[in-house]
Design an enzyme around this catalytic site. Structure first.
Site, PDB file in Angstrom:
ATOM      1  N   VAL A 180       0.842  -1.182   0.000  1.00  0.00           N
ATOM      2  CA  VAL A 180       0.000   0.000   0.000  1.00  0.00           C
ATOM      3  C   VAL A 180       0.885   1.243   0.000  1.00  0.00           C
ATOM      4  O   VAL A 180       1.802   1.356   0.815  1.00  0.00           O
ATOM      5  CB  VAL A 180      -0.938   0.024   1.233  1.00  0.00           C
ATOM      6  CG1 VAL A 180      -1.881   1.211   1.151  1.00  0.00           C
ATOM      7  CG2 VAL A 180      -1.720  -1.262   1.343  1.00  0.00           C
TER       8      VAL A 180
ATOM      9  N   LYS B 122      -3.374   0.641  -3.382  1.00  0.00           N
ATOM     10  CA  LYS B 122      -3.024  -0.742  -3.065  1.00  0.00           C
ATOM     11  C   LYS B 122      -2.590  -1.420  -4.343  1.00  0.00           C
ATOM     12  O   LYS B 122      -3.313  -1.414  -5.335  1.00  0.00           O
ATOM     13  CB  LYS B 122      -4.245  -1.431  -2.450  1.00  0.00           C
ATOM     14  CG  LYS B 122      -3.966  -2.815  -1.967  1.00  0.00           C
ATOM     15  CD  LYS B 122      -5.092  -3.295  -1.059  1.00  0.00           C
ATOM     16  CE  LYS B 122      -4.914  -2.791   0.358  1.00  0.00           C
ATOM     17  NZ  LYS B 122      -5.815  -3.419   1.313  1.00  0.00           N
TER      18      LYS B 122
ATOM     19  N   ASP C  38     -13.338 -10.506   6.264  1.00  0.00           N
ATOM     20  CA  ASP C  38     -12.037 -10.418   6.933  1.00  0.00           C
ATOM     21  C   ASP C  38     -12.015  -9.248   7.912  1.00  0.00           C
ATOM     22  O   ASP C  38     -11.164  -8.366   7.837  1.00  0.00           O
ATOM     23  CB  ASP C  38     -10.915 -10.322   5.894  1.00  0.00           C
ATOM     24  CG  ASP C  38      -9.556 -10.712   6.488  1.00  0.00           C
ATOM     25  OD1 ASP C  38      -9.542 -11.200   7.637  1.00  0.00           O
ATOM     26  OD2 ASP C  38      -8.538 -10.522   5.817  1.00  0.00           O
TER      27      ASP C  38
END
Ligand SMILES: *[C@@H]1O[C@H](CO)[C@@H](O)[C@H](O)[C@H]1NC(C)=O
Ligand SMILES: *[C@@H]1O[C@H](CO)[C@@H](O)[C@H](O)[C@H]1NC(C)=O
Ligand SMILES: *[C@@H]1O[C@H](CO)[C@@H](O)[C@H](O)[C@H]1NC(C)=O
Ligand SMILES: *[C@@H]1O[C@H](CO)[C@@H](O)[C@H](O)[C@H]1NC(C)=O
Ligand SMILES: *[C@@H]1O[C@H](CO)[C@@H](O)[C@H](O)[C@H]1NC(C)=O
Ligand SMILES: *[C@@H]1O[C@H](CO)[C@@H](O)[C@H](O)[C@H]1NC(C)=O
Ligand SMILES: *[C@@H]1O[C@H](CO)[C@@H](O)[C@H](O)[C@H]1NC(C)=O
Ligand SMILES: *[C@@H]1O[C@H](CO)[C@@H](O)[C@H](O)[C@H]1NC(C)=O
Length: 681
Positions: free
Chosen positions: A359, A374, A473
């Site tokens: 990133v 990213k 996540d």
């Protein structure tokens, strides 16, 4: 409009009978007593509360009414026949959440003591307390489910006698005909307006409550028909009117008309006479209109020309443009812009490395936009179209607690995602001591605010955006913290992209050990409930300042959720609170730990929805009761370990906790490879 009132004393019939009747179609000329937040709008709408937080309002008929008549040859008296109908509208600030509700009330005093906002609807909470001895009968229209008060759902009608725990309640609905099995439900918080009829008959001794959308006729069958003798409940004289309240969730409670009568059925309201909630449309002046048209057409022509120029430029600057890229073209960044923004993806601009790649921080030269970029290394072009479809749908998601995705760029095997830049790093950085950064530890208040932010982002992804998005996540390193310490959830939906087969070798993408719901590792199927599980683990982590699994700890402290549950069962849950915090709010801390335990329960059906979690955190719903077998059920994390190490054929995987640490990544790998196999059979 006109209120009139007459009392008849019919002594010769053996009764002392009072008859009262009034009708307001709009409240322009109404002489009502208003308390708290209640006020009369100039357009004739009676506002009990507007849609601000923590309000409480009452609007009562100014004089008390006689609700009991006595037979001359009998010392006890009975409650008279009475009837009312009224039209209300409730409009919450957050359409999905509701903001408590409205009640038609009979009070024995004009200014009852101990009235409370939020779930108490502006009514006195505890009427048994002699200090607040008010007799109360309330018909509630409640839009938030409160477990403490045993509410059946977040959209119900109930009859409350002396207590906010309803004696009877039904989901808001009306019957279409005389049969009992043909009802149609209505959503109270939709803004309505709805008409309500409430009738009590002195001989039948039944309260009937009927509700229907304003446009419809009165249904034949009442929604609630509750047999009760009101004589022990009411005083001789009672005040009649309305009460409403808001909490941290806000909702406007408005009345458009009200008719009331003692001694018979209330007069019908003439719907055409009621004030309208919809603001009258302003007539556009002719000249202004013509000017508007001209401006609009000039703008259109301009847009068309600039669009054409844009397309031409795009064709000239083509960087391996493909059909699908044209289709989703609006969000594509120029590769050269991103190279310039990041100083050629130099080390100096590198701000992080994660499961998906590196990133970089940068400023897009053409727009001056500060972004985080990213960079996902690509070694396969398979599934590229799905990848982009996914990204564009993520680009449409907008919420103050989500990291905004601005767009992407692709150049050969390089895939770049462009996000809003969030300055303070991740929750992981601010939560755990980071010697290099010398940051101050988060206070309890900051932690609580961050937890609410993450919960609201997940609620948005699960229920409020166009289509359901699973995060898959949720963990502290995916929660970014901005300058005002607001939480911004990032990396949503990326795990799913991975499942399309773009990059099956990557580990850490289908969840992270410690945040993975046990059923997910078995079935591989992510659901909203598996996200809730991860969120529960995050809550425990934020409150305790401990990671979900700390291999250096002793066996019974190894798995955070098991340890907290054990402390909870012994009533020592405060021991789980992060010891490095100087002070914390004990009530909130217990709430967070309790809710965290429920969310990360091994049984998915015990986990609350994100909506319920948000309501609990905002104090608009109480913590659900822990299920009776709560402590018996293992959370499954420890069991999953055991299963995993027992199954695994790799002899290097020992069972001692010291070796577990080194094997975490292989666990991740195993899970993600089963996922990848599933996705690309
Ligand atoms: C409103 O009602 C109260 C109580 O009955 C009365 O005292 C007052 O005069 C009334 N006001 C008006 C404007 O009618
Ligand atoms: C007293 O009331 C009862 C009904 O409650 C009635 O039947 C009876 O006639 C009454 N007696 C007198 C003397 O009014
Ligand atoms: C008085 O009225 C009550 C209620 O209607 C009834 O239960 C009671 O028996 C009556 N008593 C007499 C003496 O008539
Ligand atoms: C309301 O009353 C109930 C029962 O008496 C009590 O448990 C609860 O704490 C009260 N709530 C408030 C805010 O006073
Ligand atoms: C209604 O509820 C109150 C409080 O829960 C209780 O005291 C009362 O007995 C109930 N009344 C009826 C008729 O069920
Ligand atoms: C319901 O019953 C009432 C009275 O019995 C009757 O007048 C009415 O027509 C019935 N309505 C329907 C829809 O069946
Ligand atoms: C309305 O119908 C639904 C489904 O048929 C049922 O679950 C619900 O209990 C009914 N509501 C009432 C008030 O009867
Ligand atoms: C209440 O509803 C029941 C069932 O429809 C009906 O028989 C009764 O007459 C109604 N009572 C009043 C007071 O409206």
């Amino acid at each position: 409009m006109e209120a009139f009132c007459f009392f008849l004393h019919l002594l010769f019939l053996g009764f002392v009978c009072s008859e009262v009747s009034f009708t307001y179609e709009g409240f322009h000329d109404a002489n009502l007593s208003l308390y708290g937040a209640a006020y009369m709008r100039s357009d004739g709408i009676l506002v009990i509360t507007k849609d601000s937080t923590k309000l409480l309002g009452h609007a009562l008929y100014p004089s008390p009414l006689r609700f009991k008549e006595s037979k001359l040859n009998n010392s006890s008296s009975i409650v008279v026949t009475f009837s009312t109908n009224f039209v209300f509208s409730m409009k919450p600030q957050y359409p999905e959440l509701g903001g408590h509700g409205l009640a038609f009330v009979l009070f024995s005093t004009k200014e009852p003591k101990g009235c409370l906002p939020s779930q108490y609807l502006g009514l006195p909470n505890d009427t048994s307390n002699a200090q607040y001895s008010t007799r109360v009968l309330a018909i509630e229209f409640d839009t938030v489910q409160n477990f403490e008060l045993q509410d059946i759902n977040d959209n119900h009608v109930g009859i409350d006698i002396s207590s906010l725990t309803s004696n009877i309640s039904e989901p808001a609905a009306f019957y279409l005909d005389n049969s009992t099995n043909n009802n149609k439900s209505i959503s109270l918080k939709s803004g309505g307006p709805f008409q309500v009829w409430i009738d009590y008959d002195s001989l039948e001794m039944v309260i009937n409550v009927t509700i229907a959308p304003l446009a419809l006729q009165r249904p034949y069958r009442p929604l609630i028909s509750f047999p009760i003798d009101l004589s022990p409940v009411l005083d001789e004289q009672m005040y009649v009117g309305f009460s409403a309240s808001t909490g941290l969730l806000a909702e406007a409670h408005n009345l458009l008309g009200w008719s009331f009568r003692i001694g018979g059925r209330a007069q019908d309201l003439d719907i055409s006479e009621l004030p309208s909630l919809v603001k009258p449309v302003k007539v556009v002046h002719k000249k202004g209109f013509a000017l508007g048209i001209t401006l609009a057409s000039v703008t259109l022509v301009f847009l068309f020309i600039s669009g054409a120029i844009h397309v031409k430029r795009r064709i000239e600057n083509m960087e391996a443009l493909e059909d699908w890229e044209v289709e989703y073209g609006a969000r594509r960044f120029k590769y050269s812009d991103l190279v310039a923004a990041t100083g050629g993806f130099g080390e100096r601009n590198l701000i992080g490395t994660g499961g998906f790649g590196k990133v970089y921080k940068g400023i897009v030269p053409s727009t001056g936009l500060e972004v985080a970029i990213k960079r996902i290394a690509q070694d396969s072009r398979q599934g590229m179209k799905e990848f982009v479809a996914e990204i564009t749908s993520m680009g449409r998601l907008r919420h103050r607690n989500l990291v905004q995705l601005h767009g992407w760029c692709r150049r050969q095997d390089d895939l770049l995602l462009v996000y809003d830049y969030v300055p303070h790093g991740s929750l992981d950085d601010v939560l755990f001591d980071n010697p290099q950064q010398k940051k101050k530890k988060l206070t309890w208040e900051q932690r609580y605010k961050i937890l609410i932010g993450v919960a609201q982002a997940l609620l948005y992804l699960h229920e409020e955006c166009e289509q359901l998005v699973l995060h898959r996540d949720v963990k502290p390193s995916n929660v970014l913290i901005d300058a005002d310490l607001n939480a911004k959830l990032g990396d949503f939906g990326l795990a799913r992209i991975n499942q399309h087969g773009i990059h099956p070798q990557t580990t850490h993408v289908v969840g992270t050990l410690g945040y993975l719901a046990p059923e997910l590792t078995r079935t591989g199927k992510a659901t909203t409930s598996t996200d809730v599980y991860s969120y529960g683990a995050l809550m425990l982590e934020v409150a305790s300042g401990r990671r979900p699994i700390e291999p250096q700890r002793s066996a019974h402290e190894l798995v955070l959720v098991d340890w907290v549950r054990e402390l909870h069962s012994r009533g020592e849950i405060v021991q789980a609170i992060d010891p490095t915090m100087d002070e914390y709010n004990p009530y909130e801390a217990e709430l967070v730990l309790g809710l965290g335990l429920l969310c990360s329960h091994s049984r998915p059906d015990y986990r609350p929805s994100m909506r319920r979690a948000v309501q609990v955190l905002l104090g608009d719903a109480s913590l659900p009761q822990l299920p009776p077998d709560f402590y018996l059920e293992a959370t499954g994390v420890a069991t999953e370990y055991a299963d995993f190490y027992a199954d695994d054929s790799d002899p290097s995987c020992g069972k001692a906790s010291s070796s577990m640490a080194t094997n975490f990544s292989s666990f991740d790998k195993k899970v993600s490879s089963t996922q990848a196999t599933r996705a690309t059979p």
